[in-house]
Enzyme design. Sequence first.
Site, PDB file in Angstrom:
ATOM      1  CG  ASP A 124      13.175   3.880  -4.991  1.00  0.00           C
ATOM      2  OD1 ASP A 124      12.635   3.255  -4.040  1.00  0.00           O
ATOM      3  OD2 ASP A 124      12.650   4.812  -5.640  1.00  0.00           O
ATOM      4  CB  ILE A 125      10.743   0.976  -9.210  1.00  0.00           C
ATOM      5  CG1 ILE A 125      11.280  -0.476  -9.131  1.00  0.00           C
ATOM      6  CG2 ILE A 125       9.944   1.201 -10.513  1.00  0.00           C
ATOM      7  CD1 ILE A 125      10.180  -1.537  -9.042  1.00  0.00           C
ATOM      8  CD  GLU A 150       8.733   2.446  -4.077  1.00  0.00           C
ATOM      9  OE1 GLU A 150       8.137   1.710  -3.231  1.00  0.00           O
ATOM     10  OE2 GLU A 150       8.772   3.677  -4.001  1.00  0.00           O
TER      11      GLU A 150
END
Lengths: 551, 389
Positions: free
Chosen positions: A424-425, A468
């Site tokens: 996960d960004i 994301e």
Amino acid sequence: MTNRKDFPFLRQVILHLILFRLFLPLLVLGVTAIVGVSYLEERNLEIQQYQIAQSMARIVEHHLDQGGRILDAVAMLAEFSRPESLSTYMKSTWEAYGYFETLYYLDEAKKVKILAPDDSRYLGLDMSNLPDIQQTREKQSLIISRPFISLRTGEPTVYLIKAVAGKGYVVGELNLGLFQQEITNITGRSGNDFVFIMDQTGTIIAHPSPDLVKQQINLSNLEIFNRIQTGKVNGVYLYNGSRVLGSAVRVERTGWLVVNQVSLSSFFGLYIWILVLIFVTTSIIWLLLMWDIRKQLQRFVISPLEQFSRVTHALIAGNFTQANFLTAQSTAFAELNKLAHDFQSMSDTLQTREEALYKVKEDLEVQVAERTQELMAANKELQMLSSLDGLTGIGNRRYFDQVLTQEWQRGIRQGTPLALIMIDIDFFKNYNDSYGHQVGDDCLKQVASILKATLRRSIDCAARYGGEEFAAVLPDTDAAGAALVAEEIRSKIEGQAIKHESSSISKVVTVSVGVAAVVPIIGSQPSMIIKLADQALYQAKHNGRNRVEVV
Amino acid sequence: MSVLINRRWFHIIMVVLLLGAFGFLSEGCINKKPILIGFSAQLTGRQAELGVQERNGVQLAVETINEKGGVAGHKIDLIVQDDLGIPEKAKEADQELIKAGVLAIIGHATTAQAVAGLEVTDPANVIMLSPTVSSPKLSGLDDYFFRVYPSFKDSAQAFAQYTYQHDRITQLAIIYDNDNAAYAKTYSTAFAEKFQLIGGKIANEVSFSSTAQPDFAPILLKLRESKADGLLIIASDVDTALIAQRARLMDWNVPLYTSAWAQTETLIKNGGQAVEGLKLEQSYAMSSQTPVFLDFQSRYQARFGQDPSFGAAFGYEAALVLAVALEKTDGKAEGLRKALTEIRDFQGLMNTFSFDRFGDVERPFYLSAIRDGKFIILEKMTLNGTGGK
């Protein structure tokens, strides 16, 4: 093919036609002609035979007449002259004519008074019992006795007897060899005729075999002998075991019978030979004709027709290569030739059409193939498109689910561990807000690219999980292995140094990574590992982000 | 396909053609093989009449038998040979017949020829069946010779007895034909012995050769000089006729006697008035009235245009009896001799007869004479019972 039994072959038809409409009628005609000719010849022969018999009868009469005249002269002299001069005259007459074997002058008591040639042994003999001599007195004409064997010579003889008025008789002993001579002449002349003379009782007087005369053979059992009594002059009967055609003429003066006969087998033999010859030659001609007709038919008609049949079969099978064989073949007649040419042009036309059709078909097939290929390509594209994330070009969520399920099942089957990495960004909402969606998308693309590049095994799968979030499925990988990969991904992204001003923890874009690894067991669901990985991700977020947590 | 004539028709046509051809070729080949029978006697020459008569009789019998279907289903083929009255020729003739394959020979007419022929036929085991040979020289021989005419052994003696006792002849002159010595000399001897035995005398006996055709005048002059009151002529028909004529020409009106040998129409024809009253002994019952004999006479007359003589009758009988024996042997030569010797009471033309084991017969004999140009029977004779009227 089933019609073969019902329909005869051409050869049979033609041979039957020739045999029954031409050959046999001609043969019958020929045989009839020969039979007709032989019948006419036979009629002719009968007439001829009869004429020869008649002439023989006339010769006999003539001889008897001559004998009669000689006896007349002697009788005349006997009546009017003295015995001495009679003796001289008889002797000279006997010598001059040589006609009678012996000349007798008998007295009233029928005793021999004078005889020529002179033979004292017979002088004075009583001849009163000799055949037919008794009746001489009554009739003044010439009497001819029945044949008998001469006492003097032992030869077959007849007596010619003439009464001398009041003075006895003159008797001439006529050797039947005289007639024998005539018969030999007549038989020798014509070759075919077999002439013999019988007396009124059937005893032979003259015959081609002189022995029969000497042996006094009697042929009264011959059919011709009985036929002439009933007025018929011709007849077919058995003579010595062979069939003969005979004609008979009666010598009026004596009642003798002149018979002329021809052996039927020697007469008809010629015609039978002709018939046999005709049968043999016609048989040979027939065989040769059959052989030749068969050959010619085979060559000029049947072979081409059979060739037609074969070519037609080839045509049905679509083979046009044999068709030109027909016109190359020699045919004997125009009709077949025309048929061959017609057939040839039919074949050619068909071939052209077939070829045109074939071309159209081939074009169609090419087009269809092209379309099919295009379609298949499109399908593939569509399929790819359906499993890829539109933005990043790696697998989408659907693809991820598909792969995870697959690998999960494999893990169950093989008992191998399966690892899942969730990425996960960090603070991506802020990034989007700061730099706009356009740059956000670029960031997503870069992360995906790094993820894809880091997974070096082909069985590993990278996918965009949503927003994301990214995920990686690592089959046959334990937690430790997966943690190494996860750490490499995190560090590479950090190392990319994508500027992120609005991040609370760093000046560059970082990611939080959760790693879970299990050995799937029967009955377990893939959602379980997602849940574990999510927990690890949460842990990583919770523990300050830009880090890897392993469950 | 109307053009097609059925294949069957083709076959029928072919079969008809073939049958026609075969039918033509095989005509006459269908009958069984004929039985060959030989006939051998003198048929040509001055003395031929007896042989010709026998031949005619045999021929009539064969024709009759064949008309009725032959012997054992076979037709009889008669092969005729002429022995010319010469012993050597008789041998040749019989040789020819044996070569031709005859089962039996009917013949000969005269003793000399029969004796010569037997030299050929006996070694070949071929039956010789004579119609007229009567010399007792051939009696009692166990050979292949058979005859239907009895030996003159008894009849000659009976005849001698008759001439002496009935005709009162005491001085008999004899003239015989030496060419047939086996018959003529034997006859002369048999006659003379008996004649002398009962008291007669043989005034003179002379012989001549018939083939030489001698002038009988000097011979007869010699005989007349011997004061004979009877003349026995043992010669053929023509010679008997000539001798009789010559005797009468010499005005030698002596009673004449002759043997059965001369018994033909030729004797009468050539004998003229000279043979009137001539006496002879013979076995031919010419006046027989049995239906068989009358039938034979009429058929013979119809076939040959003249009356049968004794030669014809005995020839006919010989052929008939041979056919009966052949019927027993089924048409084969084997056993023919036995079959013939076993024949008993055969119905001949005039009476029945049986062969003894030597092939000889015993038959009645008669005293005959020529009267009005015909043979007549004067009486039946027996050896010891003859006694005139």
